[in-house]
Every structure is written in C-alpha cells, then in structure tokens.
Scaffold this motif. Structure first.
Motif, PDB file in Angstrom:
ATOM      1  N   SER A 201      13.286  -7.515  13.405  1.00 54.94           N
ATOM      2  CA  SER A 201      12.566  -7.726  12.327  1.00 54.94           C
ATOM      3  C   SER A 201      13.540  -8.925  11.291  1.00 54.94           C
ATOM      4  O   SER A 201      13.459  -8.898  10.389  1.00 54.94           O
ATOM      5  N   GLU A 202      14.259  -9.994  11.426  1.00 54.49           N
ATOM      6  CA  GLU A 202      14.675 -10.768  11.573  1.00 54.49           C
ATOM      7  C   GLU A 202      15.523 -11.189   9.864  1.00 54.49           C
ATOM      8  O   GLU A 202      14.976 -11.422   8.821  1.00 54.49           O
ATOM      9  N   GLY A 203      16.551 -10.606  10.239  1.00 59.38           N
ATOM     10  CA  GLY A 203      17.234  -9.268   8.775  1.00 59.38           C
ATOM     11  C   GLY A 203      16.356  -8.918   7.453  1.00 59.38           C
ATOM     12  O   GLY A 203      17.027  -9.513   6.317  1.00 59.38           O
ATOM     13  N   THR A 204      15.403  -8.616   7.814  1.00 57.84           N
ATOM     14  CA  THR A 204      14.557  -8.233   6.662  1.00 57.84           C
ATOM     15  C   THR A 204      14.830  -6.842   6.449  1.00 57.84           C
ATOM     16  O   THR A 204      14.357  -6.153   5.464  1.00 57.84           O
ATOM     17  N   LEU A 205      15.144  -5.902   7.250  1.00 55.06           N
ATOM     18  CA  LEU A 205      15.109  -4.176   6.995  1.00 55.06           C
ATOM     19  C   LEU A 205      17.191  -3.900   7.535  1.00 55.06           C
ATOM     20  O   LEU A 205      17.555  -3.004   6.895  1.00 55.06           O
ATOM     21  N   GLY A 206      18.049  -4.908   7.274  1.00 54.17           N
ATOM     22  CA  GLY A 206      19.152  -4.712   7.908  1.00 54.17           C
ATOM     23  C   GLY A 206      19.610  -5.536   8.443  1.00 54.17           C
ATOM     24  O   GLY A 206      19.209  -6.888   9.088  1.00 54.17           O
ATOM     25  N   VAL A 207      21.123  -5.862   8.580  1.00 53.41           N
ATOM     26  CA  VAL A 207      21.962  -7.141   9.136  1.00 53.41           C
ATOM     27  C   VAL A 207      22.822  -6.045  10.457  1.00 53.41           C
ATOM     28  O   VAL A 207      23.608  -6.248   9.899  1.00 53.41           O
TER      29      VAL A 207
END
Length: 472
Positions: A201-207
């Motif tokens: 998800s490339e950091g777009t949904l959570g870290v």
C-alpha cells in the motif's frame, strides 16, 4: 484541506517527542535514486518506538498535516518524494532497527521496520537460516519500505515476493491507533486479511513499524552458472527443463542481454566479463539443493541436456564461492551501469511467461518507429518480470530525448497491457505511475481502492499523491 508543516506545527511536535526526534531536513531525504524529482518537507521526524510513531500520526491527523513515510530512500517510482502540494512531515523509520526476536525452530524473525535488509540477512545467517528476499540495494533498503512496496528481487521464483515472506505486521494508522498484528501464525482465518492489505500500500493506509518475517533453511549446497541461449524463447525452454530436473531447487533464473555487458564495460570496467565475446542473450541460473546433491554436477547435467536440445551454446559454472560472487556481482551491477549511462525511460513490467519472448520481439520495432535507441532488457525471467530500459544512442545524452519520454513509456506500456501484463511488477506505483494506474487499471478496482483509502485515512494525510491521485 491539508496544511503545511509550518514552524508552529514543527515546534508542537518537538514538544511532544524526545530530544533529537525532530530535526532539520537534509538534502538526502529530498532526493530519489534517478534524480527526477526534488522533494519537500517541513522537518524530518525520526521516532524510536511505535508509541512515538503513534504520537506523530495523531498530531498530524489532528492538524491536517501530510506525512510521507521514509525507509531507505531506494524506491524508483517517487513514493518517498513529495514534490508538490502542502509541505509534509517526513517520517523516517531509520532509528527503529531492533531485531526483536528470532525463532529459528519456527523459521521466524521479528524486526522493526527500519532494519536494513542486509542486517536481516546477517541475523538469519547467525542461526543458520536464510531470509530469501534479496535486491541490489540490500545494503540500504529497509524492511518497512520493502513491505510497503511488496518488493520482489532475484529469489521470487522460489520464495515469492515480500508479501509471501511476511506472517504479521505492527502498523500505526492515520489517527495514531496501533494495530497489533505482529503474529507468528501461519494459519489465521479470523476475518479480513489486513496484513496483505497493508503490504504493497506504499504508506497510504498506515505506517508499518515492525514485521514477523519467514525464514527458510539454508540450502546444503548452492551453485551458480551463466549459460548462453539463442533467444528469450530458448531461455524459457531452459527454465522449464531446469525445473523438470531440479524442481524447487531453482532459486533464481535471470535473463540478461548483451547491452548489459556493454554498459558494464563502458561504465564499470573493473567488473570481470565472463565471456570473450559478449553473447546476445544469456541467463544466470542459481540453485540451492538438499544434502547429498552436488550443485555443480546438477548444473553440468542441465547444461549437457540443454546443449543436446539446442537451447544453450556456451556456459560457465562457478567452481567456488568467489566465482559465484563474481557472477552475481555482474547481475547486480547492471542497474548501476544503467544509471551511469542514463536512461530516457525505464520500465518495470511483468508479462505472462509464455508471452515474454513475443513482447521482446515486438518491443524493439515498436520503439523503432519513434527513433533510434539502445534497449537494455534484463530481469527475473522465472516470474515474468522484465526491466525494459530505453537509452539514447552511444555518445548522446538522455537529455536530448526528454521530449520523447512520455511517448516511449506509452509505447512500452500499451504493448504490455495489450499482452495481459502489468506496468508495475515490483517497484510499485508511487507518484510516477499514478497516471498509468488510471489508464490501465480496472475501474472497479480503482473505485474499491479509493473507498479503502477513505476508510483508513479519511483526512488524506498518509503519503498523499502516491498510488492514488491526491484529492483537491
């Protein structure tokens, strides 16, 4: 509406976090390997724990300030570089490098997201195990970024992508909540698969802040060979033969073109060339076999069988670990040689394996209608992933062809799409390929993705503009 990470907000973060967590932005954080996009950030925030990551995201979400997660900075599609929009906070995981636990009897290692891939390899080797994910940037790439992009690498043929090598995750959501999914279970059917939703998800949904990773037993015997093939079609037949003879013992099967050797000779002359006269096409075959089986003998038998079938004409089989290293060095330095030559347009694509040879056959003539170029085609043939990179003629600069970059990319990607392939095999979408995702992606899939993004990140603070176009 997102706001800039201004001086007042940065001072607020400093008051929440321990000393030295928030610091000024160094130029290295605002660059990416290909030098195409300069980034921006109000500050670099480098937390040392999941609780500190939680505090950062909660504060950013409350204030409407964007966050760009940052791993090793090795991504090639601009996912770690925000060059436009409100100035974000750059959230670096570089201080979260603990190996939390190793369970050799379970073949599991638990690591924090900032752990460098090479350090995971070293920790696995210390307990006589293997973490199979391997890429050229293993000395700087970090686990969180590798999972966030679902990285592939040279061993996907045998062990799978990053997704296939992960059992559980610890993730901080946009509002600061912590999802404690750091499981070591190999079977867990308790609801939706959030782990695999976060991976890629490339950091777009959570870290991602930590992961439970799969280890594998180290093969008792390993061997490597370079074999000259007549064509990509012959290489595919050789791969099928190798699998028939050695099954899952084939760890990697890399296709390379003469142009790669030419670029190495031009830019990295100290790299030892394996052939007196560079062949048009050749493959690197890597095997890992069980005790009692001799890898060199298995590769010699494979070569003899393939020679009889007219699939190979020449080859070199490593007789020592030093020779294996030389062969892999050849393959792993091709991207660096490409960088030094300077591509007009680079493409990370995948195709159904049965259509790889057809694509290569059609790709050159299709590009020839746009101009005269050098093409360096190489990659992970065992999973259909090609790195298909287009360069200017020798003696000319890529800058002379910038006006053709979009046409070249569209030419390549249209052909890939028409053949049922993907325009992003292992590098992700980032910001570079947002237009491509919209052009070639299934509309229903895109609608679902936007809905998922809105559910996990309603204020749109997480890596805005990566994967999905940022909301106005």
């Amino acid at each position: 509406m997102l706001k800039d990470a201004d001086t007042g907000f940065i001072d607020h973060l400093r008051g929440l976090l321990p000393d030295r967590t928030v610091r000024a932005v160094e130029p290295r954080y605002l660059e990416e390997p290909r030098g195409r996009w300069p980034g921006q950030a109000g500050a670099v925030v480098a937390p040392a724990s999941v609780d500190e990551v939680s505090m950062v995201l909660r504060a950013c979400n409350d204030a409407g300030v964007a966050v760009v997660p940052y791993g090793g900075g090795t991504g090639l599609v601009g996912g770690q570089v925000a060059q436009a929009g409100p100035v974000p906070v750059l959230l670096s995981l570089e201080r979260m490098t603990k190996i939390r636990a190793v369970h050799p009897e379970e073949n599991v290692i638990e690591v924090e997201a900032g752990t460098i891939l090479q350090d995971v390899h070293t920790a696995a080797e210390a307990v006589d195990r293997l973490y199979p994910l391997s890429i050229a940037s293993k000395g700087s790439a970090r686990i969180g970024g590798l999972l966030a992009t679902n990285a592939g690498g040279v061993n996907v043929l045998r062990y799978g992508n990053a997704r296939d090598l992960c059992l559980g995750l610890e993730v901080v959501l946009a509002d600061g909540r912590i999802w404690n999914g750091l499981s070591r279970l190999r079977k867990d059917n308790t609801g939706y698969d959030l782990r695999n939703l976060m991976i890629g998800s490339e950091g777009t949904l959570g870290v991602i802040t930590a992961a439970s990773l799969k280890l594998a037993p180290r093969p008792a015997g390993e061997g490597t060979a370079l074999m000259v093939v007549e064509s990509p079609a012959a290489a595919l037949s050789l791969l099928a033969l190798a699998r028939d003879r050695m099954g899952e013992g084939i760890s990697a099967f890399e296709l390379m073109h003469r142009m790669g050797l030419d670029f190495l000779a031009e830019t990295l002359p100290d790299i030892r060339q394996p052939f007196g006269a560079p062949p048009e096409w050749f493959v690197l075959v890597d095997v890992g076999l069980a005790a009692g089986l001799d890898p060199a003998e298995a590769l010699e038998a494979l070569f003899a069988d393939a020679f009889e079938r007219g699939l190979v004409s020449d080859g070199v089989i490593a007789q020592s670990q030093a020779q294996r290293h030389e062969m892999w060095e050849l393959r792993e330095q091709i991207p660096e040689a490409n960088r030094r030559v300077g591509s007009i347009s680079s493409h990370d694509i995948s195709l159904p394996m049965g259509r790889v040879a057809e694509f290569i056959e059609k790709g050159g003539p299709a590009l020839g209608r746009l101009g005269t170029f050098r093409i360096n085609c190489f990659g992970h043939l065992g999973d259909g992933n090609l790195h298909y990179n287009v360069f200017p003629p020798k003696g000319r600069s890529k800058n002379e062809f910038q006006n053709l970059r979009d046409e070249i990319k569209t030419c390549v990607h249209d052909l890939v799409n028409a053949m049922g392939g993907s325009v992003s095999a292992e590098h992700g979408i980032g910001r570079l390929k947002v237009d491509d995702l919209e052009r070639y992606g299934d509309p229903v899939k895109l609608e679902i993705m936007r809905g998922i993004k809105a559910q996990f990140d309603p204020r749109g603070i997480l890596n805005p503009g990566a994967v999905l176009r940022a909301a106005d």
